[in-house]
Design a protein around this motif. Structure first.
Motif, PDB file in Angstrom:
ATOM      1  N   LEU A 291     -20.571  -1.758  -4.670  1.00  0.00           N
ATOM      2  CA  LEU A 291     -20.408  -1.677  -6.118  1.00  0.00           C
ATOM      3  C   LEU A 291     -19.152  -2.430  -6.569  1.00  0.00           C
ATOM      4  O   LEU A 291     -18.062  -2.160  -6.054  1.00  0.00           O
ATOM      5  N   PRO A 292     -19.256  -3.336  -7.520  1.00  0.00           N
ATOM      6  CA  PRO A 292     -18.046  -3.891  -8.132  1.00  0.00           C
ATOM      7  C   PRO A 292     -17.249  -2.767  -8.778  1.00  0.00           C
ATOM      8  O   PRO A 292     -17.815  -1.844  -9.359  1.00  0.00           O
ATOM      9  N   ALA A 293     -15.928  -2.837  -8.658  1.00  0.00           N
ATOM     10  CA  ALA A 293     -15.104  -1.712  -9.101  1.00  0.00           C
ATOM     11  C   ALA A 293     -13.955  -2.174  -9.972  1.00  0.00           C
ATOM     12  O   ALA A 293     -13.418  -3.279  -9.805  1.00  0.00           O
ATOM     13  N   VAL A 294     -13.586  -1.296 -10.891  1.00  0.00           N
ATOM     14  CA  VAL A 294     -12.319  -1.390 -11.601  1.00  0.00           C
ATOM     15  C   VAL A 294     -11.512  -0.188 -11.138  1.00  0.00           C
ATOM     16  O   VAL A 294     -11.789   0.946 -11.519  1.00  0.00           O
ATOM     17  N   PHE A 295     -10.535  -0.434 -10.273  1.00  0.00           N
ATOM     18  CA  PHE A 295      -9.737   0.647  -9.706  1.00  0.00           C
ATOM     19  C   PHE A 295      -8.505   0.893 -10.575  1.00  0.00           C
ATOM     20  O   PHE A 295      -7.805  -0.045 -10.973  1.00  0.00           O
ATOM     21  N   VAL A 296      -8.259   2.183 -10.849  1.00  0.00           N
ATOM     22  CA  VAL A 296      -7.097   2.602 -11.637  1.00  0.00           C
ATOM     23  C   VAL A 296      -6.310   3.577 -10.770  1.00  0.00           C
ATOM     24  O   VAL A 296      -6.581   4.774 -10.757  1.00  0.00           O
ATOM     25  N   PRO A 297      -5.337   3.076 -10.003  1.00  0.00           N
ATOM     26  CA  PRO A 297      -4.635   3.952  -9.058  1.00  0.00           C
ATOM     27  C   PRO A 297      -3.916   5.099  -9.745  1.00  0.00           C
ATOM     28  O   PRO A 297      -3.396   4.962 -10.862  1.00  0.00           O
ATOM     29  N   LEU A 298      -3.894   6.238  -9.080  1.00  0.00           N
ATOM     30  CA  LEU A 298      -3.112   7.377  -9.543  1.00  0.00           C
ATOM     31  C   LEU A 298      -1.661   6.942  -9.694  1.00  0.00           C
ATOM     32  O   LEU A 298      -1.104   6.327  -8.778  1.00  0.00           O
ATOM     33  N   PRO A 299      -1.036   7.229 -10.825  1.00  0.00           N
ATOM     34  CA  PRO A 299       0.324   6.720 -11.055  1.00  0.00           C
ATOM     35  C   PRO A 299       1.414   7.488 -10.333  1.00  0.00           C
ATOM     36  O   PRO A 299       2.580   7.119 -10.410  1.00  0.00           O
ATOM     37  N   HIS A 300       1.071   8.564  -9.626  1.00  0.00           N
ATOM     38  CA  HIS A 300       2.068   9.372  -8.932  1.00  0.00           C
ATOM     39  C   HIS A 300       2.041   9.074  -7.431  1.00  0.00           C
ATOM     40  O   HIS A 300       1.206   8.337  -6.942  1.00  0.00           O
ATOM     41  N   GLY A 301       2.960   9.677  -6.707  1.00  0.00           N
ATOM     42  CA  GLY A 301       2.981   9.529  -5.262  1.00  0.00           C
ATOM     43  C   GLY A 301       3.730   8.288  -4.824  1.00  0.00           C
ATOM     44  O   GLY A 301       4.587   7.755  -5.541  1.00  0.00           O
ATOM     45  N   ASN A 302       3.367   7.791  -3.630  1.00  0.00           N
ATOM     46  CA  ASN A 302       4.108   6.676  -3.040  1.00  0.00           C
ATOM     47  C   ASN A 302       3.403   5.335  -3.191  1.00  0.00           C
ATOM     48  O   ASN A 302       3.684   4.389  -2.456  1.00  0.00           O
ATOM     49  N   GLY A 303       2.492   5.247  -4.126  1.00  0.00           N
ATOM     50  CA  GLY A 303       1.801   3.983  -4.368  1.00  0.00           C
ATOM     51  C   GLY A 303       0.658   3.715  -3.412  1.00  0.00           C
ATOM     52  O   GLY A 303       0.127   2.599  -3.372  1.00  0.00           O
ATOM     53  N   GLU A 304       0.208   4.734  -2.669  1.00  0.00           N
ATOM     54  CA  GLU A 304      -0.812   4.508  -1.655  1.00  0.00           C
ATOM     55  C   GLU A 304      -2.158   4.134  -2.254  1.00  0.00           C
ATOM     56  O   GLU A 304      -2.930   3.386  -1.637  1.00  0.00           O
ATOM     57  N   GLN A 305      -2.454   4.612  -3.488  1.00  0.00           N
ATOM     58  CA  GLN A 305      -3.757   4.272  -4.057  1.00  0.00           C
ATOM     59  C   GLN A 305      -3.861   2.789  -4.399  1.00  0.00           C
ATOM     60  O   GLN A 305      -4.930   2.188  -4.251  1.00  0.00           O
ATOM     61  N   ALA A 306      -2.764   2.186  -4.831  1.00  0.00           N
ATOM     62  CA  ALA A 306      -2.780   0.737  -5.061  1.00  0.00           C
ATOM     63  C   ALA A 306      -2.976  -0.011  -3.745  1.00  0.00           C
ATOM     64  O   ALA A 306      -3.697  -1.022  -3.685  1.00  0.00           O
ATOM     65  N   LEU A 307      -2.360   0.478  -2.666  1.00  0.00           N
ATOM     66  CA  LEU A 307      -2.542  -0.130  -1.352  1.00  0.00           C
ATOM     67  C   LEU A 307      -3.986   0.008  -0.884  1.00  0.00           C
ATOM     68  O   LEU A 307      -4.544  -0.923  -0.291  1.00  0.00           O
ATOM     69  N   ASN A 308      -4.592   1.156  -1.160  1.00  0.00           N
ATOM     70  CA  ASN A 308      -5.990   1.354  -0.779  1.00  0.00           C
ATOM     71  C   ASN A 308      -6.900   0.321  -1.424  1.00  0.00           C
ATOM     72  O   ASN A 308      -7.852  -0.171  -0.802  1.00  0.00           O
ATOM     73  N   ALA A 309      -6.627   0.012  -2.681  1.00  0.00           N
ATOM     74  CA  ALA A 309      -7.496  -0.886  -3.442  1.00  0.00           C
ATOM     75  C   ALA A 309      -7.294  -2.353  -3.094  1.00  0.00           C
ATOM     76  O   ALA A 309      -8.186  -3.180  -3.320  1.00  0.00           O
ATOM     77  N   ARG A 310      -6.138  -2.698  -2.550  1.00  0.00           N
ATOM     78  CA  ARG A 310      -5.759  -4.098  -2.389  1.00  0.00           C
ATOM     79  C   ARG A 310      -6.768  -4.932  -1.591  1.00  0.00           C
ATOM     80  O   ARG A 310      -7.094  -6.053  -2.003  1.00  0.00           O
ATOM     81  N   PRO A 311      -7.306  -4.456  -0.430  1.00  0.00           N
ATOM     82  CA  PRO A 311      -8.263  -5.299   0.295  1.00  0.00           C
ATOM     83  C   PRO A 311      -9.491  -5.661  -0.536  1.00  0.00           C
ATOM     84  O   PRO A 311      -9.967  -6.800  -0.473  1.00  0.00           O
ATOM     85  N   ALA A 312     -10.024  -4.709  -1.311  1.00  0.00           N
ATOM     86  CA  ALA A 312     -11.191  -4.994  -2.137  1.00  0.00           C
ATOM     87  C   ALA A 312     -10.842  -5.973  -3.257  1.00  0.00           C
ATOM     88  O   ALA A 312     -11.635  -6.859  -3.590  1.00  0.00           O
ATOM     89  N   VAL A 313      -9.659  -5.812  -3.837  1.00  0.00           N
ATOM     90  CA  VAL A 313      -9.215  -6.729  -4.889  1.00  0.00           C
ATOM     91  C   VAL A 313      -9.036  -8.135  -4.329  1.00  0.00           C
ATOM     92  O   VAL A 313      -9.493  -9.126  -4.912  1.00  0.00           O
ATOM     93  N   ASP A 314      -8.391  -8.231  -3.172  1.00  0.00           N
ATOM     94  CA  ASP A 314      -8.152  -9.540  -2.556  1.00  0.00           C
ATOM     95  C   ASP A 314      -9.454 -10.224  -2.148  1.00  0.00           C
ATOM     96  O   ASP A 314      -9.547 -11.455  -2.142  1.00  0.00           O
ATOM     97  N   ALA A 315     -10.463  -9.418  -1.806  1.00  0.00           N
ATOM     98  CA  ALA A 315     -11.750  -9.987  -1.410  1.00  0.00           C
ATOM     99  C   ALA A 315     -12.590 -10.418  -2.606  1.00  0.00           C
ATOM    100  O   ALA A 315     -13.635 -11.060  -2.434  1.00  0.00           O
TER     101      ALA A 315
END
Length: 374
Positions: A291-315
Motif C-alpha cells: 500500500l502506498p502510505a503517508v506516514f505521520v510519525p508520533l511526535p513523542h519519544g526518541n524519533g524511532e517512528q520517523a526511522l521506521n518510515a525512512r526505508p519505505a520513503v527512500d524506496a
C-alpha cells in the motif's frame, strides 16, 4: 549467552514444547507475538503457546480472540523521572518476577520469547538461568526491557540492521499470514462491501494505532468536504476512546468512521492509500501488502517512528509528514492528489515490493523451537 536449562537425552523422542510469549501492552508488541505463535503452531502443531500479559493491556482482547491462553502478571512500568514510584520499584519488580516465575513453572515453559514492553522485563528476569530466552526487538532503538533481556538471552532477533543488541540476527518483524498472503485485488469488492464503502471510488484508509490519534482524526475529518468533492471514499479508524462525527455529502463516496479495525486484512484490501502512524509493526504490514502510505510519525519519544518510515520513503513507497504539519489543508494539498493518481499509486505499490522480511514469522519460530530443544 546462557545455555538452555532443559536438555534432551541423545536419541530421546521429541516432547511437545511449551512456548511462552511476552509482548503485552500495545498492538505493536502483541501482534508480532501472536504471529510467532501462529508460526510455531504451523511448524509444531503439538506445541503449546501461552501468552503473558497484564490486566489492563490490549492483549486481554487480542490474545483470547486468536485462541491462545493468557496468563496475567503484574506490569513493571519504569518511571521516566525520579518519583516516589522509583523508590517502590525494586519491590514491584520482585513481586512481578515471583508471580511470573510461578506461571512459567505451572505451564512447564521450555522457552520464553520477549517482544519488549512492561511484561517482558519480569519474564526475562523470571526465566534467567531456568528457561531459555529469545528476544525480539522491532525498533532500531531498543527499549530497556530488551536491553536487559539481550544480556542473558540464548538468541537475539531484530527487525532492522544496526540495532544495538549483542549477537543479534536480522529477521524482520513477524506478521500474520492473513497479511503476508493478502491478495488485495481479489478481496477488494468483498472488503468494500464489508465496510460500506463505495465499490469503485479511490479510497483512503486512516488509522492512528490501536488507540487512534487525535491529530490524524482532526486533520482528515476536517478535509471531509474536499475529499468528498474529489470523489474519494474514506475508511477512518478513530480509536475506541474517541468519537468522530463527519458530515455526509449526498451523492459522494462514503466517509466511514469506525472505532477499531478488527479485520486489518480487509481494511488494507479496501484501500488505495493509507495515512497512518509509522510504528514498526504498521510500517512492516503496510509495506508487505504494497500500500502506498503517508506516514505521520508520533511526535513523542526518541524519533524511532520517523526511522521506521525512512526505508519505505527512500524506496519511493511512502511520503513522510510531520505531525505538526498535518492539517486539513495539508490533506487537501498532498493526500488528495495522491489518492486520485492511479499511475502514481501503481508505482508506489511496486516500490514497496521487496521491503521487509515476509517469512520473519517462521524464521523466528524455528529459532525459538531450536532454543526450546525442539
Amino acid at each position: 549467552m546462557s545455555d538452555p536449562v532443559k536438555r534432551a537425552e541423545p536419541g530421546a523422542a521429541r516432547t511437545a514444547p511449551t512456548v511462552v510469549v511476552a509482548g503485552g501492552g500495545t498492538a505493536g508488541h502483541i501482534e508480532p507475538a501472536l504471529a510467532l505463535a501462529d508460526a510455531v503452531k504451523r511448524l509444531r502443531p503439538d506445541a503449546s503457546v501461552v501468552a503473558l500479559g497484564t490486566e489492563r493491556g490490549l492483549e486481554n482482547r487480542l490474545v483470547p480472540a486468536r485462541g491462545y491462553p493468557l496468563e496475567l502478571v503484574p506490569p513493571v512500568p519504569l518511571p521516566r523521572k525520579p518519583t516516589a514510584d522509583l523508590l517502590r520499584l525494586p519491590r514491584r519488580v520482585w513481586e512481578s518476577v515471583r508471580r511470573t516465575r510461578a506461571v512459567l513453572d505451572r505451564v512447564g515453559a521450555d522457552v520464553v520469547v520477549g517482544f519488549g514492553g512492561y511484561v517482558s522485563l519480569p519474564a526475562y528476569l523470571a526465566a534467567r538461568g531456568r528457561v531459555p530466552i529469545v528476544v525480539h526487538e522491532a525498533n532500531k532503538h531498543p527499549g530497556l526491557a530488551n536491553k536487559v533481556g539481550a544480556r542473558f538471552a540464548n538468541r537475539v532477533a531484530v527487525a532492522v540492521p544496526g540495532t544495538p543488541l549483542p549477537g543479534a540476527d536480522v529477521v524482520g518483524i513477524p506478521l500474520r499470514r492473513s497479511i503476508t498472503a493478502l491478495d488485495r485485488p481479489a478481496l477488494r469488492a468483498e472488503a468494500r462491501e464489508h465496510f460500506g464503502l463505495d465499490p469503485d471510488a479511490p479510497t483512503l484508509l486512516v488509522f492512528g494505532g490501536s488507540q487512534g490519534a487525535r491529530s490524524l482524526n482532526v486533520a482528515v475529518s476536517g478535509a471531509a468536504r474536499e475529499l468528498a468533492e474529489a470523489g474519494i471514499g474514506v475508511l477512518h479508524a478513530h480509536g475506541p476512546k474517541n468519537t468522530l462525527a463527519v458530515q455526509e455529502f449526498a451523492g459522494r463516496p462514503a466517509y466511514v468512521p469506525v472505532p477499531y479495525l478488527e479485520r486489518m486484512d480487509l481494511a488494507y484490501a479496501a484501500a488505495d492509500v493509507v495515512l497512518c502512524r509509522s510504528g514498526a509493526m504498521t510500517v512492516a504490514e503496510v509495506s508487505a501488502v504494497g500500500l502506498p502510505a503517508v506516514f505521520v510519525p508520533l511526535p513523542h519519544g526518541n524519533g524511532e517512528q520517523a526511522l521506521n518510515a525512512r526505508p519505505a520513503v527512500d524506496a519511493g513507497a511512502a511520503l513522510l509528514v510531520d505531525d505538526t504539519d498535518l492539517t486539513p489543508a495539508k490533506v487537501a494539498e498532498l493526500v488528495i492528489p495522491l489518492v486520485t493518481d492511479a499511475e502514481r499509486i501503481g508505482k508506489m505499490s511496486a516500490a514497496a515490493v521487496g521491503l521487509g522480511h515476509r517469512e520473519a514469522d517462521e524464521v523466528l519460530a524455528r529459532m525459538v523451537l531450536a532454543a526450546a530443544g525442539g
